[in-house]
Design a protein around this motif. Structure first.
Motif, PDB file in Angstrom:
ATOM      1  N   LEU A  39       0.873  -1.194  -0.158  1.00 56.73           N
ATOM      2  CA  LEU A  39       0.017   0.041   0.050  1.00 56.73           C
ATOM      3  C   LEU A  39       0.956   1.309   0.038  1.00 56.73           C
ATOM      4  O   LEU A  39       0.421   2.397  -0.840  1.00 56.73           O
ATOM      5  N   LEU A  89       3.090  11.624   0.688  1.00 59.99           N
ATOM      6  CA  LEU A  89       4.389  11.683   0.619  1.00 59.99           C
ATOM      7  C   LEU A  89       4.909  11.731  -0.549  1.00 59.99           C
ATOM      8  O   LEU A  89       5.802  12.508  -1.174  1.00 59.99           O
ATOM      9  N   GLY A  90       4.361  10.941  -1.717  1.00 59.70           N
ATOM     10  CA  GLY A  90       4.610  11.102  -2.958  1.00 59.70           C
ATOM     11  C   GLY A  90       4.544  12.451  -3.602  1.00 59.70           C
ATOM     12  O   GLY A  90       5.470  12.993  -4.309  1.00 59.70           O
ATOM     13  N   ILE A  91       3.333  13.147  -3.219  1.00 61.10           N
ATOM     14  CA  ILE A  91       3.215  14.585  -3.736  1.00 61.10           C
ATOM     15  C   ILE A  91       4.372  15.338  -3.329  1.00 61.10           C
ATOM     16  O   ILE A  91       4.990  16.233  -3.860  1.00 61.10           O
ATOM     17  N   VAL A 145       7.262  14.381  -2.447  1.00 59.51           N
ATOM     18  CA  VAL A 145       8.652  14.227  -2.880  1.00 59.51           C
ATOM     19  C   VAL A 145       8.751  15.133  -4.391  1.00 59.51           C
ATOM     20  O   VAL A 145       9.853  15.676  -4.616  1.00 59.51           O
ATOM     21  N   SER A 198       1.395  14.084  -9.228  1.00 60.84           N
ATOM     22  CA  SER A 198       1.938  15.472  -9.149  1.00 60.84           C
ATOM     23  C   SER A 198       2.416  15.705 -10.467  1.00 60.84           C
ATOM     24  O   SER A 198       2.386  16.809 -10.947  1.00 60.84           O
ATOM     25  N   MET A 212     -12.290  -2.529   4.105  1.00 62.23           N
ATOM     26  CA  MET A 212     -10.855  -2.071   4.089  1.00 62.23           C
ATOM     27  C   MET A 212     -10.563  -1.713   5.739  1.00 62.23           C
ATOM     28  O   MET A 212     -11.078  -0.666   6.149  1.00 62.23           O
ATOM     29  N   ALA A 272       1.028   7.791   2.370  1.00 63.19           N
ATOM     30  CA  ALA A 272       1.743   7.535   1.121  1.00 63.19           C
ATOM     31  C   ALA A 272       1.638   8.258  -0.135  1.00 63.19           C
ATOM     32  O   ALA A 272       2.582   8.824  -0.740  1.00 63.19           O
ATOM     33  N   ILE A 273       0.287   8.522  -0.380  1.00 61.17           N
ATOM     34  CA  ILE A 273       0.172   9.269  -1.565  1.00 61.17           C
ATOM     35  C   ILE A 273       0.577  10.920  -1.264  1.00 61.17           C
ATOM     36  O   ILE A 273       1.086  11.355  -2.172  1.00 61.17           O
ATOM     37  N   VAL A 284       3.379  10.269  -6.743  1.00 56.84           N
ATOM     38  CA  VAL A 284       4.379  10.923  -7.592  1.00 56.84           C
ATOM     39  C   VAL A 284       3.754  11.324  -9.006  1.00 56.84           C
ATOM     40  O   VAL A 284       3.953  12.221  -9.678  1.00 56.84           O
ATOM     41  N   ILE A 293      -2.643   4.597   5.896  1.00 60.31           N
ATOM     42  CA  ILE A 293      -1.382   4.452   5.350  1.00 60.31           C
ATOM     43  C   ILE A 293      -1.232   4.804   3.886  1.00 60.31           C
ATOM     44  O   ILE A 293      -0.444   5.414   3.414  1.00 60.31           O
ATOM     45  N   LEU A 294      -2.508   4.512   3.121  1.00 59.66           N
ATOM     46  CA  LEU A 294      -2.454   4.646   1.750  1.00 59.66           C
ATOM     47  C   LEU A 294      -2.435   6.264   1.502  1.00 59.66           C
ATOM     48  O   LEU A 294      -1.664   6.827   0.533  1.00 59.66           O
ATOM     49  N   GLY A 304       0.904   3.814  -3.023  1.00 60.98           N
ATOM     50  CA  GLY A 304       0.511   5.242  -2.708  1.00 60.98           C
ATOM     51  C   GLY A 304       1.330   6.111  -3.092  1.00 60.98           C
ATOM     52  O   GLY A 304       1.217   7.322  -3.578  1.00 60.98           O
ATOM     53  N   ILE A 305       2.886   5.867  -2.671  1.00 56.47           N
ATOM     54  CA  ILE A 305       3.605   7.114  -3.209  1.00 56.47           C
ATOM     55  C   ILE A 305       3.884   6.980  -4.849  1.00 56.47           C
ATOM     56  O   ILE A 305       3.781   8.209  -5.235  1.00 56.47           O
ATOM     57  N   LYS A 333      -5.225   0.978   7.405  1.00 56.44           N
ATOM     58  CA  LYS A 333      -4.524   0.699   5.618  1.00 56.44           C
ATOM     59  C   LYS A 333      -5.038   2.027   4.791  1.00 56.44           C
ATOM     60  O   LYS A 333      -4.160   2.499   4.008  1.00 56.44           O
TER      61      LYS A 333
END
Lengths: 238, 205
Positions: A9, B15-17, B19, A21, B1, B12-13, A18, B8-9, A13-14, B5
């Motif tokens: 997950l 975090l991606g943004i 980055v 964005s 779900m 994580a999303i 990414v 967490i998802l 998600g990361i 979780k």
């Protein structure tokens, strides 16, 4: 098992974040005709201004030459001393063509850089600041006259950029950028060879493959300044 | 779900943004550059103003040529041209409305070159740095090994006072604009102090 799902997950998600964005930051044109029409209208408008500018600049050069011809014709009418003074001022201001010994510095973008649509920050592109630095260095080496891609440089000549387009005297120029200078070639070469004098340019020559080539010339022609001279706010102290 | 979780998802999303955002902000720092970013409106404005100035120059030259060809006015035309060129050549003292801008702290040669360039670009008609007027005969800016700035054979030291003759509102408006030369200089030269004052009369040698 639970831990494995959490790891999947997090990774998913990361990746999603990414990709999302990047997608939002993408410069890709949309399918709408509106954008294409806007770009086309903008290009036509700019082309119109540039055509007009070319005409006006050539007309100014023509008129300056005509004025010089008329002044030569009336030289014998007791105007000799005034005309000598005028000639001197014109030489100082870059309103006379100059030829002589000197050199040419050719600056060019990296072979893999594309100027169209690129960001000016691209390290593979020659930037206005690079040309300014070379011109200033030639001035510091007491060059008698300088031009960039045929545009005579005078004290008030701006060298700037709009996006990735470089303007000298507010006129568009495109690569390769040739800085021509008349003066003592040895002094000018010595200054150009000094890496400390052009640190940014030398760094990008090494790292980003922009090119700088210096050629000695026995004969360099620097044209007359073809722009306007602003003076309406200036008064002489009598 | 399981709600954990979902958290967490989402985290994580985000975090991606972050980055990507962080990466982009580093790229932007890279262009904290000596050349500002312009837009299409500025591009068109520059071209429009340039063409207006060229037209005005052409009109002046045409009037001058007309005077030269008429017998009685030729001498006057030559005198007018001498007067006009004397104003901008740096051969005589001049005065006019404008402003001065004072930089205190360490400034490097490239930034001074860029600042003066911006002044000309935005309509300055005469510029002097610490009393040295910049004309076609001025020897350009240079750096000494200790980092001092040299202009026309003189070492310049802080404060750097730049005097300008021209339309103050337009010039100051352009250099102060967000992303403009002053903002870029402040970012690149931390600790530098800037102040300016408009003047009815600025005099230069």
């Amino acid at each position: 098992m639970n831990k494995q799902i959490s790891v999947v997950l997090v990774a998913a998600g990361i990746c999603f974040g990414v990709l999302m964005s990047w997608q939002f930051a993408s410069d890709a044109p949309s399918d709408s005709n509106f954008l294409a029409d806007e770009i086309s209208a903008r290009e036509n408008l700019i082309k119109g201004f540039l055509d007009e500018q070319t005409y006006l600049q050539s007309r100014i050069v023509f008129l300056r030459k005509e004025i010089e011809r008329e002044q030569d014709l009336i030289k014998s009418q007791g105007t000799e001393s005034s005309l000598t003074e005028l000639e001197k001022l014109k030489r100082i201001l870059g309103l006379s063509e100059i030829t002589g010994k000197g050199l040419e510095v050719t600056l060019n973008d990296s072979p893999i850089a594309v100027r169209q649509g690129e960001d000016i920050s691209s390290k593979g592109l020659i930037q206005a600041a690079d040309i300014r630095d070379v011109v200033n260095l030639m001035n510091a080496a007491s060059a008698d006259a300088i031009s960039v891609n045929g545009q005579r440089i005078i004290a008030s000549s701006p060298i700037s950029s709009v996006g990735t387009t470089i303007l000298v005297n507010n006129s568009y120029i495109s690569p390769p950028f040739v800085v021509s200078a008349i003066g003592d070639p040895e002094i000018m070469i010595q200054r150009l060879s000094n890496r400390a004098a052009l640190p940014e340019l030398y760094k990008r020559v090494q790292e980003s493959k922009v090119s700088m080539k210096v050629s000695l010339r026995e004969w360099v022609r620097i044209p007359i300044y073809n722009g306007d001279l602003k003076y309406n706010y200036i008064n002489l102290v009598e | 779900m399981d709600p954990r979780k979902i958290y967490i998802l989402v985290v994580a999303i985000l975090l991606g943004i972050f980055v990507v955002a962080q990466n982009k902000s580093f790229n932007k720092l890279d262009v904290l550059s000596r050349d500002g970013k312009s837009n299409v409106f500025q591009e068109i404005q520059i071209l429009k103003e340039k063409n207006l100035s060229l037209k005005s120059e052409m009109d002046d030259l045409e009037a001058n040529l007309k005077l030269l060809t008429s017998q009685g006015d030729a001498l006057k035309a030559i005198d007018d041209e001498i007067k006009r060129y004397t104003k901008i050549s740096g051969q005589s003292p001049i005065f006019g409305p404008g402003f001065y801008i004072k930089f205190e702290g360490k400034i490097t040669t490239p930034w001074l070159v860029d600042f003066i360039n911006e002044l000309w670009s935005t309509g300055a008609q005469a510029v002097a740095v610490n009393g040295i007027r910049i004309t076609n005969e001025t020897v350009g800016f240079d750096s000494l090994p200790q980092g001092q700035v040299l202009l026309n054979g003189s070492i310049l030291s802080s404060p750097f006072v730049i005097e300008v003759i021209g339309e103050s509102s337009t010039i100051l408006g352009n250099i102060e604009v967000g992303g403009g030369i002053l903002q870029r200089m402040k970012a690149a030269l931390p600790g530098m102090k800037v102040s300016y004052e408009r003047k009815d009369i600025i005099q230069m040698q």
